[in-house]
Design an enzyme around this catalytic site. Sequence first.
Site, PDB file in Angstrom:
ATOM      1  N   LYS A  19      -7.759  13.162  -2.659  1.00  0.00           N
ATOM      2  CA  LYS A  19      -7.253  11.921  -2.373  1.00  0.00           C
ATOM      3  C   LYS A  19      -8.020  10.952  -1.800  1.00  0.00           C
ATOM      4  O   LYS A  19      -8.128   9.648  -2.298  1.00  0.00           O
ATOM      5  CB  LYS A  19      -6.073  12.256  -1.024  1.00  0.00           C
TER       6      LYS A  19
ATOM      7  N   PHE B 277      -6.711  -1.894 -12.290  1.00  0.00           N
ATOM      8  CA  PHE B 277      -7.337  -2.235 -11.303  1.00  0.00           C
ATOM      9  C   PHE B 277      -8.580  -2.983 -11.499  1.00  0.00           C
ATOM     10  O   PHE B 277      -9.502  -2.965 -10.839  1.00  0.00           O
ATOM     11  CB  PHE B 277      -7.894  -0.869 -10.449  1.00  0.00           C
TER      12      PHE B 277
ATOM     13  N   CYS C  36      -3.211   2.052   2.682  1.00  0.00           N
ATOM     14  CA  CYS C  36      -4.128   3.171   2.239  1.00  0.00           C
ATOM     15  C   CYS C  36      -5.732   2.652   1.970  1.00  0.00           C
ATOM     16  O   CYS C  36      -6.480   3.300   2.583  1.00  0.00           O
ATOM     17  CB  CYS C  36      -3.621   3.454   1.066  1.00  0.00           C
TER      18      CYS C  36
ATOM     19  N   LYS D  42       1.326  -6.427  -1.554  1.00  0.00           N
ATOM     20  CA  LYS D  42       1.410  -6.362  -2.757  1.00  0.00           C
ATOM     21  C   LYS D  42       2.911  -6.784  -2.957  1.00  0.00           C
ATOM     22  O   LYS D  42       3.727  -6.812  -2.002  1.00  0.00           O
ATOM     23  CB  LYS D  42       0.927  -5.092  -3.442  1.00  0.00           C
TER      24      LYS D  42
HETATM   25  P1  NAD Z   1       4.434   5.381   8.205  1.00  0.00           P
HETATM   26  O1  NAD Z   1       3.902   4.756   9.380  1.00  0.00           O
HETATM   27  O2  NAD Z   1       5.325   4.590   7.572  1.00  0.00           O
HETATM   28  O3  NAD Z   1       5.508   6.719   8.607  1.00  0.00           O
HETATM   29  C1  NAD Z   1       5.150   7.730   9.376  1.00  0.00           C
HETATM   30  C2  NAD Z   1       6.355   8.346  10.268  1.00  0.00           C
HETATM   31  O4  NAD Z   1       5.911   9.326  11.081  1.00  0.00           O
HETATM   32  C3  NAD Z   1       6.796   7.264  11.397  1.00  0.00           C
HETATM   33  O5  NAD Z   1       8.104   6.963  11.057  1.00  0.00           O
HETATM   34  C4  NAD Z   1       6.517   7.844  12.648  1.00  0.00           C
HETATM   35  O6  NAD Z   1       7.481   7.506  13.587  1.00  0.00           O
HETATM   36  C5  NAD Z   1       6.441   9.386  12.388  1.00  0.00           C
HETATM   37  N1  NAD Z   1       5.728  10.172  13.137  1.00  0.00           N
HETATM   38  C6  NAD Z   1       4.960  10.067  14.029  1.00  0.00           C
HETATM   39  N2  NAD Z   1       4.711  11.305  14.553  1.00  0.00           N
HETATM   40  C7  NAD Z   1       5.590  11.811  14.429  1.00  0.00           C
HETATM   41  C8  NAD Z   1       6.001  13.312  15.321  1.00  0.00           C
HETATM   42  N3  NAD Z   1       5.145  13.938  16.083  1.00  0.00           N
HETATM   43  N4  NAD Z   1       7.244  13.862  14.965  1.00  0.00           N
HETATM   44  C9  NAD Z   1       8.188  13.280  13.954  1.00  0.00           C
HETATM   45  N5  NAD Z   1       7.611  11.860  13.446  1.00  0.00           N
HETATM   46  C10 NAD Z   1       6.622  11.502  13.780  1.00  0.00           C
HETATM   47  O7  NAD Z   1       3.268   5.884   7.422  1.00  0.00           O
HETATM   48  P2  NAD Z   1       3.036   5.951   5.749  1.00  0.00           P
HETATM   49  O8  NAD Z   1       3.037   5.052   5.191  1.00  0.00           O
HETATM   50  O9  NAD Z   1       4.636   6.882   5.350  1.00  0.00           O
HETATM   51  O10 NAD Z   1       2.075   7.184   5.895  1.00  0.00           O
HETATM   52  C11 NAD Z   1       2.104   8.363   6.149  1.00  0.00           C
HETATM   53  C12 NAD Z   1       0.988   9.328   5.486  1.00  0.00           C
HETATM   54  O11 NAD Z   1       0.940   9.330   4.186  1.00  0.00           O
HETATM   55  C13 NAD Z   1      -0.303   8.711   5.913  1.00  0.00           C
HETATM   56  O12 NAD Z   1      -1.352   9.606   6.056  1.00  0.00           O
HETATM   57  C14 NAD Z   1      -0.715   7.779   4.867  1.00  0.00           C
HETATM   58  O13 NAD Z   1      -2.179   7.727   4.601  1.00  0.00           O
HETATM   59  C15 NAD Z   1      -0.189   8.644   3.497  1.00  0.00           C
HETATM   60  N6  NAD Z   1       0.315   7.915   2.501  1.00  0.00           N
HETATM   61  C16 NAD Z   1       0.648   6.865   2.501  1.00  0.00           C
HETATM   62  C17 NAD Z   1       0.965   5.933   1.308  1.00  0.00           C
HETATM   63  C18 NAD Z   1       1.740   4.664   1.380  1.00  0.00           C
HETATM   64  O14 NAD Z   1       1.681   4.130   0.326  1.00  0.00           O
HETATM   65  N7  NAD Z   1       2.066   4.419   2.431  1.00  0.00           N
HETATM   66  C19 NAD Z   1       0.602   6.753   0.091  1.00  0.00           C
HETATM   67  C20 NAD Z   1       0.039   8.153  -0.025  1.00  0.00           C
HETATM   68  C21 NAD Z   1      -0.110   8.452   1.416  1.00  0.00           C
END
Ligand code: NAD
Length: 432
Positions: free
Chosen positions: A206, A251, A262, A322
């Site tokens: 990743k 890209f 990210c 974006k």
């Molecule tokens: P986000 O902030 O939108 O969502 C995370 C959620 O987790 C929140 O709703 C929060 O309330 C919840 N949370 C936190 N602690 C918790 C707990 N103890 N119990 C239950 N819920 C809990 O984040 P995201 O953008 O969805 O990213 C999540 C992960 O995925 C990150 O590590 C990110 O790097 C990775 N990721 C994100 C993307 C993207 O495009 N956003 C793409 C690939 C990977």
Amino acid sequence: MNICMIGTGYVGLVTGACLADFGMDVVCVDKDEAKIAALQRGHIPIYEPGLEEMVAKNERAGRLRFTTDLKSAIEDSLAIFIAVGTPPRPDGSPDLTFVRQVAKTIAVHMNGYKVVVTKSTVPTGTGKMIEEIVRKNDQRHDFSIVSNPEFLREGSAVSDFLRPDRIVIGASDPRAVEVMQEIYSPLYLLETPFVITDVASAELIKYASNGFLAVKISFINEIARLCELMGADVHDVAKGMGLDKRIGGKFLHPGPGFGGSCFPKDTAAAADLARQNGYTFRIIEATIEVNRETKARMIHKIEAAVGPLAGLTAAVLGLSFKPETDDIRESPAIAVVTDLSKAGASVRAFDPAAMENARAVLPQVHYATDAYDCAAGADFLVIATEWNQFRALDFTRLTRAMKSRTLIDLRNVYEPDAMRDAGWTYTGVGRG
Ligand code: NAD
């Protein structure tokens, strides 16, 4: 199969809804009670094309539900996905507090064999850490650890999830690999490549992937800078480069720097991960630095086009990092608006989806109802995010609305010659 998705954000909600669509029984859990209550009422808390329909369809079919009751969600599920946030700390390392909390909670509520899957982006070694936390807090039940990094892009998350380039599964236990293959079986049937490896390698895939994509963006932004200094056109250079299959055209679009939740976070984490292991990841360090400079340079580009900014009115189109998302995390557009305000300009802004989020961080801005309302009385127009609706603007209407025909196009949406022929003062990125 029963699946528990812990964390119902951009990744957890899309993954949960799409796995339900694959035929799994999914319960999405979040600690944010307001978010879960909204989802239970049928309200989708984020803007993501196709997601509302996907959630509604699978809720109706009884395969998708939302709760804050983590205990029963864990007890009822075989596979438990961790999709909580891993935000950056000031030193660039990801904050794994939420991951640790969740690992402990899983251990406390385990009632049989569980497959614990990390979807969140985490540094190499996190799978081992989760294993240790679970083992420390539960010695009675059997479990397996899996790394299953996510590659979806906000703005096209649902279609990316349903048609991924690959599925990465990091696991040492064949039972867990089998469970993961069953979960993703619809993609297996579509001949999606599966990369099955150890947990550490999956975790690194990743960071290596996002790091490499960020390098491409910073590379083309430096080429754009060279183009500006030497009178070349970055679009032609990028096209000439990208047609080489070893390079590829994706890209290679110059702009105001990469943003979002990210690339900035994952490049910082990759650099930190290397440092923690006694190595300097020089290409990533340089990529981060080029991106910082690129973002900071945009205000100088605007000043070069319009002169001192104090007392002027800017119309800014686009605030999300974006198009097709409401996410403003690390958005270059937000940086541009902040710099414009600091330089003394008044800012009018319009974004099709991100204005509600932007209001919280940019209260000084006047939020417009559309692009033309945004342009009303403005001294210059900035395209900061390339939403499709900004690709075919009515320049006659804009000319009537604005004080002067000046466009700073930070996304190179328009052709410089055509704009100049139409009487506009045009500034793009790397366009000679
Ligand atoms: P986000 O902030 O939108 O969502 C995370 C959620 O987790 C929140 O709703 C929060 O309330 C919840 N949370 C936190 N602690 C918790 C707990 N103890 N119990 C239950 N819920 C809990 O984040 P995201 O953008 O969805 O990213 C999540 C992960 O995925 C990150 O590590 C990110 O790097 C990775 N990721 C994100 C993307 C993207 O495009 N956003 C793409 C690939 C990977």
